[in-house]
Design a protein around this motif. Structure first.
Motif, short mmCIF file in Angstrom:
data_model
loop_
_atom_site.label_atom_id
_atom_site.label_comp_id
_atom_site.label_asym_id
_atom_site.label_seq_id
_atom_site.Cartn_x
_atom_site.Cartn_y
_atom_site.Cartn_z
N LEU A 155 28.08 37.96 -70.27
CA LEU A 155 29.47 37.55 -70.41
C LEU A 155 30.04 37.97 -71.76
CD1 LEU A 155 31.73 35.96 -68.98
CD2 LEU A 155 30.91 33.94 -70.16
N TYR A 156 29.26 37.82 -72.82
CA TYR A 156 29.71 38.23 -74.15
C TYR A 156 29.90 39.74 -74.22
CZ TYR A 156 29.97 39.03 -79.13
OH TYR A 156 30.37 39.44 -80.36
N ALA A 157 29.00 40.50 -73.63
CA ALA A 157 29.11 41.96 -73.67
C ALA A 157 30.38 42.43 -72.98
CB ALA A 157 27.88 42.60 -73.02
N PHE A 158 30.69 41.88 -71.82
CA PHE A 158 31.90 42.29 -71.11
C PHE A 158 33.16 41.78 -71.78
CE2 PHE A 158 28.88 43.29 -67.79
CZ PHE A 158 29.41 44.46 -67.28
N ALA A 159 33.15 40.54 -72.28
CA ALA A 159 34.32 40.01 -72.98
C ALA A 159 34.57 40.78 -74.27
CB ALA A 159 34.13 38.53 -73.29
N SER A 160 33.51 41.15 -74.96
CA SER A 160 33.63 41.93 -76.18
C SER A 160 34.17 43.34 -75.88
CB SER A 160 32.28 42.01 -76.87
OG SER A 160 32.35 42.83 -78.00
N GLY A 161 33.74 43.91 -74.77
CA GLY A 161 34.26 45.21 -74.37
C GLY A 161 35.74 45.16 -74.05
N ALA A 162 36.17 44.10 -73.37
CA ALA A 162 37.58 43.96 -73.02
C ALA A 162 38.43 43.69 -74.25
CB ALA A 162 37.76 42.84 -72.01
N ALA A 163 37.84 43.09 -75.28
CA ALA A 163 38.58 42.76 -76.50
C ALA A 163 38.50 43.86 -77.55
CB ALA A 163 38.07 41.44 -77.06
N ASN A 164 38.13 45.06 -77.17
CA ASN A 164 38.11 46.24 -78.04
C ASN A 164 37.02 46.22 -79.10
OD1 ASN A 164 40.37 47.17 -76.68
ND2 ASN A 164 41.76 46.21 -78.12
N ASN A 165 36.01 45.38 -78.95
CA ASN A 165 34.94 45.33 -79.94
C ASN A 165 33.73 46.12 -79.45
OD1 ASN A 165 33.18 44.74 -81.96
ND2 ASN A 165 33.17 42.55 -81.64
N GLY A 166 33.25 45.82 -78.27
CA GLY A 166 32.15 46.55 -77.67
C GLY A 166 30.77 46.19 -78.16
N SER A 167 30.61 45.03 -78.77
CA SER A 167 29.28 44.63 -79.23
C SER A 167 28.58 43.81 -78.15
CB SER A 167 29.38 43.83 -80.53
OG SER A 167 30.08 42.64 -80.31
N ALA A 168 27.29 43.56 -78.34
CA ALA A 168 26.52 42.76 -77.40
C ALA A 168 25.47 41.97 -78.19
CB ALA A 168 25.84 43.65 -76.36
N PHE A 169 24.94 40.91 -77.56
CA PHE A 169 23.86 40.15 -78.18
C PHE A 169 22.64 41.05 -78.36
CE2 PHE A 169 25.21 35.70 -76.57
CZ PHE A 169 26.04 35.57 -77.66
N ALA A 170 21.79 40.68 -79.29
CA ALA A 170 20.61 41.50 -79.57
C ALA A 170 19.62 41.49 -78.41
CB ALA A 170 19.92 40.99 -80.84
N GLY A 171 19.59 40.46 -77.60
CA GLY A 171 18.62 40.39 -76.51
C GLY A 171 19.01 41.21 -75.29
N LEU A 172 20.25 41.65 -75.19
CA LEU A 172 20.71 42.40 -74.03
C LEU A 172 20.58 43.89 -74.30
CD1 LEU A 172 22.15 42.34 -71.25
CD2 LEU A 172 24.28 42.55 -72.50
N ASN A 173 19.84 44.57 -73.44
CA ASN A 173 19.72 46.02 -73.57
C ASN A 173 20.90 46.65 -72.83
OD1 ASN A 173 18.94 48.62 -73.95
ND2 ASN A 173 17.21 48.55 -72.54
N ALA A 174 22.02 46.79 -73.52
CA ALA A 174 23.25 47.29 -72.91
C ALA A 174 23.32 48.80 -72.92
CB ALA A 174 24.46 46.70 -73.63
N ASN A 175 22.29 49.49 -73.40
CA ASN A 175 22.31 50.94 -73.44
C ASN A 175 21.66 51.51 -72.18
OD1 ASN A 175 22.82 53.49 -74.35
ND2 ASN A 175 21.06 53.55 -75.74
N THR A 176 22.20 51.10 -71.03
CA THR A 176 21.76 51.65 -69.76
C THR A 176 22.99 52.26 -69.08
OG1 THR A 176 22.20 49.59 -68.56
CG2 THR A 176 19.99 49.87 -69.51
N ASP A 177 22.74 53.08 -68.07
CA ASP A 177 23.86 53.72 -67.38
C ASP A 177 24.81 52.68 -66.78
OD1 ASP A 177 22.97 56.25 -68.01
OD2 ASP A 177 21.87 56.51 -66.13
N PHE A 178 24.25 51.64 -66.16
CA PHE A 178 25.09 50.62 -65.54
C PHE A 178 26.01 49.96 -66.57
CE2 PHE A 178 25.75 46.10 -64.64
CZ PHE A 178 26.55 46.20 -63.53
#
Length: 111
Positions: A8-31
């Motif tokens: 939820l934080y990763a997507f909300a941060s992306g929508a708010a022009n920040n694009g960060s994510a928590f350290a535990g989420l591996n957001a560097n995947t194609d999906f």
């Protein structure tokens, strides 16, 4: 439970022009790269287009004379109603994600 908060934080941060994510989420995947990229585009451009459409709609409206049924916007009653509506809509928007994420995680941690 913590995973929901991370996503939820990763997507909300992306929508708010920040694009960060928590350290535990591996957001560097194609999906996540594609999905958060789409959310960034929607969060930036859809809101701008909607604001411009509302402004254009308001600009073409004609002025209506004031009557006894007119809700005046310079009174304390209007300010109170506006503040309460913002609080209620904000609570109804964010409480489900808080209840499923941090609050549930805290209650599980206590047990």
């Amino acid at each position: 439970m913590h995973g929901l908060t991370e996503v939820l934080y990763a997507f909300a941060s992306g929508a708010a022009n920040n694009g960060s994510a928590f350290a535990g989420l591996n957001a560097n995947t194609d999906f996540y790269n594609i999905a958060i990229g789409i959310v960034m585009l929607l969060g930036r451009y859809v809101s701008m287009i909607a604001m411009l459409a509302i402004a254009g709609s308001l600009a073409t409206k004609r002025v209506v004379p004031v009557t006894t049924g007119t809700l005046r916007t310079h009174t304390p009653l209007f300010a109170g109603i506006l503040v309460m509506m913002i609080v209620v809509v904000g609570a109804l928007t964010f409480f489900p994600s808080l209840a499923l994420g941090p609050i549930a995680e805290h209650l599980a941690m206590i047990q």
